[in-house]
Design a protein around this motif. Structure first.
Motif, PDB file in Angstrom:
ATOM      1  N   ALA A  88      52.986  42.210  33.160  1.00 41.00           N
ATOM      2  CA  ALA A  88      52.134  41.379  32.290  1.00 41.00           C
ATOM      3  C   ALA A  88      50.658  41.627  32.602  1.00 41.00           C
ATOM      4  O   ALA A  88      49.910  40.730  32.972  1.00 41.00           O
ATOM      5  N   TYR A  89      50.243  42.878  32.463  1.00 40.06           N
ATOM      6  CA  TYR A  89      48.879  43.260  32.799  1.00 40.06           C
ATOM      7  C   TYR A  89      47.859  42.637  31.847  1.00 40.06           C
ATOM      8  O   TYR A  89      48.109  42.512  30.644  1.00 40.06           O
ATOM      9  N   TYR A 117      44.785  46.328  38.053  1.00 36.57           N
ATOM     10  CA  TYR A 117      44.801  45.008  38.666  1.00 36.57           C
ATOM     11  C   TYR A 117      44.104  45.059  40.013  1.00 36.57           C
ATOM     12  O   TYR A 117      43.789  46.139  40.539  1.00 36.57           O
ATOM     13  N   LEU A 118      43.858  43.903  40.580  1.00 41.16           N
ATOM     14  CA  LEU A 118      43.359  43.755  41.945  1.00 41.16           C
ATOM     15  C   LEU A 118      44.454  43.094  42.756  1.00 41.16           C
ATOM     16  O   LEU A 118      45.210  42.277  42.237  1.00 41.16           O
ATOM     17  N   TYR A 119      44.537  43.413  44.033  1.00 43.09           N
ATOM     18  CA  TYR A 119      45.559  42.776  44.860  1.00 43.09           C
ATOM     19  C   TYR A 119      45.085  42.626  46.298  1.00 43.09           C
ATOM     20  O   TYR A 119      44.196  43.338  46.761  1.00 43.09           O
ATOM     21  N   ALA A 120      45.694  41.662  46.963  1.00 44.69           N
ATOM     22  CA  ALA A 120      45.439  41.436  48.385  1.00 44.69           C
ATOM     23  C   ALA A 120      46.704  40.897  49.005  1.00 44.69           C
ATOM     24  O   ALA A 120      47.386  40.048  48.419  1.00 44.69           O
ATOM     25  N   ARG A 121      47.044  41.392  50.164  1.00 41.63           N
ATOM     26  CA  ARG A 121      48.213  40.887  50.880  1.00 41.63           C
ATOM     27  C   ARG A 121      47.904  39.532  51.493  1.00 41.63           C
ATOM     28  O   ARG A 121      46.861  39.344  52.102  1.00 41.63           O
ATOM     29  N   SER A 122      48.803  38.580  51.309  1.00 36.54           N
ATOM     30  CA  SER A 122      48.620  37.254  51.893  1.00 36.54           C
ATOM     31  C   SER A 122      48.825  37.316  53.399  1.00 36.54           C
ATOM     32  O   SER A 122      49.607  38.116  53.895  1.00 36.54           O
ATOM     33  N   ALA A 127      43.712  48.686  41.764  1.00 37.03           N
ATOM     34  CA  ALA A 127      44.817  49.557  41.380  1.00 37.03           C
ATOM     35  C   ALA A 127      44.577  50.009  39.951  1.00 37.03           C
ATOM     36  O   ALA A 127      43.962  49.288  39.156  1.00 37.03           O
ATOM     37  N   GLY A 128      45.086  51.193  39.621  1.00 35.29           N
ATOM     38  CA  GLY A 128      44.789  51.751  38.315  1.00 35.29           C
ATOM     39  C   GLY A 128      43.304  52.063  38.245  1.00 35.29           C
ATOM     40  O   GLY A 128      42.715  52.532  39.218  1.00 35.29           O
ATOM     41  N   ASN A 129      42.680  51.769  37.126  1.00 36.08           N
ATOM     42  CA  ASN A 129      41.230  51.962  37.046  1.00 36.08           C
ATOM     43  C   ASN A 129      40.502  50.661  36.710  1.00 36.08           C
ATOM     44  O   ASN A 129      39.559  50.627  35.926  1.00 36.08           O
ATOM     45  N   ALA A 130      40.979  49.562  37.313  1.00 30.67           N
ATOM     46  CA  ALA A 130      40.249  48.298  37.231  1.00 30.67           C
ATOM     47  C   ALA A 130      38.839  48.531  37.747  1.00 30.67           C
ATOM     48  O   ALA A 130      38.654  49.131  38.807  1.00 30.67           O
ATOM     49  N   GLN A 131      37.856  48.052  37.018  1.00 34.70           N
ATOM     50  CA  GLN A 131      36.487  48.413  37.369  1.00 34.70           C
ATOM     51  C   GLN A 131      35.479  47.388  36.874  1.00 34.70           C
ATOM     52  O   GLN A 131      35.745  46.612  35.952  1.00 34.70           O
ATOM     53  N   ILE A 132      34.316  47.405  37.514  1.00 34.07           N
ATOM     54  CA  ILE A 132      33.209  46.575  37.078  1.00 34.07           C
ATOM     55  C   ILE A 132      32.698  47.114  35.744  1.00 34.07           C
ATOM     56  O   ILE A 132      32.571  48.313  35.542  1.00 34.07           O
ATOM     57  N   SER A 133      32.421  46.182  34.816  1.00 31.19           N
ATOM     58  CA  SER A 133      31.903  46.559  33.502  1.00 31.19           C
ATOM     59  C   SER A 133      30.758  45.629  33.134  1.00 31.19           C
ATOM     60  O   SER A 133      30.786  44.444  33.452  1.00 31.19           O
ATOM     61  N   THR A 134      29.776  46.184  32.455  1.00 31.69           N
ATOM     62  CA  THR A 134      28.666  45.367  31.958  1.00 31.69           C
ATOM     63  C   THR A 134      28.796  45.092  30.458  1.00 31.69           C
ATOM     64  O   THR A 134      27.892  44.530  29.846  1.00 31.69           O
TER      65      THR A 134
END
Length: 204
Positions: A15-16, A118-123, A93-100
């Motif tokens: 569900a991106y 997406y962005l991810y972090a291990r708990s 992950a993928g090409n998630a990126q900062i955009s203006t």
């Protein structure tokens, strides 16, 4: 329990997200909004409700007294992708990126193209991002600018990567754009899952 904190993806069924996300804030133990309120529009949210006061044109029904320790995640997105609460190291992950192209504050947001970004972090130990057990209060909020409607797209979630709802391998909570063009928040209470949604219709 252990698992993954994701922004822009559901760890169970993908569900991106398709569009722009910024100012993701998760506060544990505090209901920031206690009734009808005016969304923050003047400045980015801060790590405490007190230092977020300047964000609101009106603080009616807005809790302005939570401590910094209550903020579990703050993705402010001012030309970077750090967790301003300094509890998680977020990876892309993928090409998630900062955009203006679209922004609410600071001139930028994070762009997700809906095909693996997406962005991810291990708990960590103790999992500070487990929310909503029993009567516990919490707040999950974000600014989103969807580029597609009529689809499911995850804003943020915490899950173990497995299917179903539980405190270990399954979903603990998820905040998402629903195919009905509403925004839903669902969470595991320890025995079942609860759900809430907006009555606002999303328009791309």
């Amino acid at each position: 329990a252990s698992g993954t904190v994701d922004v822009g993806r559901d760890s169970d069924n993908a569900a991106y997200a398709t569009g722009y996300i910024s100012n993701v804030r998760v506060i544990k133990g505090v209901a920031v909004y206690t009734g009808a309120f005016t969304p923050p529009s003047r400045a980015p949210l801060g790590t405490t409700c007190a230092n977020s006061t300047a964000s609101y044109s009106s603080t009616t029904n807005v809790n302005t007294s939570s401590a910094t320790a209550a903020t579990m995640l703050l993705l402010a997105t001012n030309a970077g992708i750090p967790d301003s609460a300094m509890l998680y190291d977020l990876e892309t992950a993928g090409n998630a990126q900062i955009s203006t192209t679209q922004s609410k504050f600071g001139g930028s947001s994070i762009y997700f193209d809906g095909t693996g970004d997406y962005l991810y972090a291990r708990s960590g130990v103790g999992d500070v991002l487990q929310l909503g057990y029993g009567p516990q209060k919490f707040t999950v909020e974000a600014w989103i600018y969807p580029s597609s409607i009529g689809v499911n797209g995850t804003i943020a979630e915490r899950g173990g990567g497995g299917s179903g709802w539980n405190a270990t391998t399954g979903i603990q909570w998820t905040f998402f754009q629903h195919s009905s063009n509403r925004v839903y928040l669902q969470w595991w209470t320890g025995s079942t899952y609860a759900s809430a949604y907006t009555d606002t219709t999303l328009v791309a």
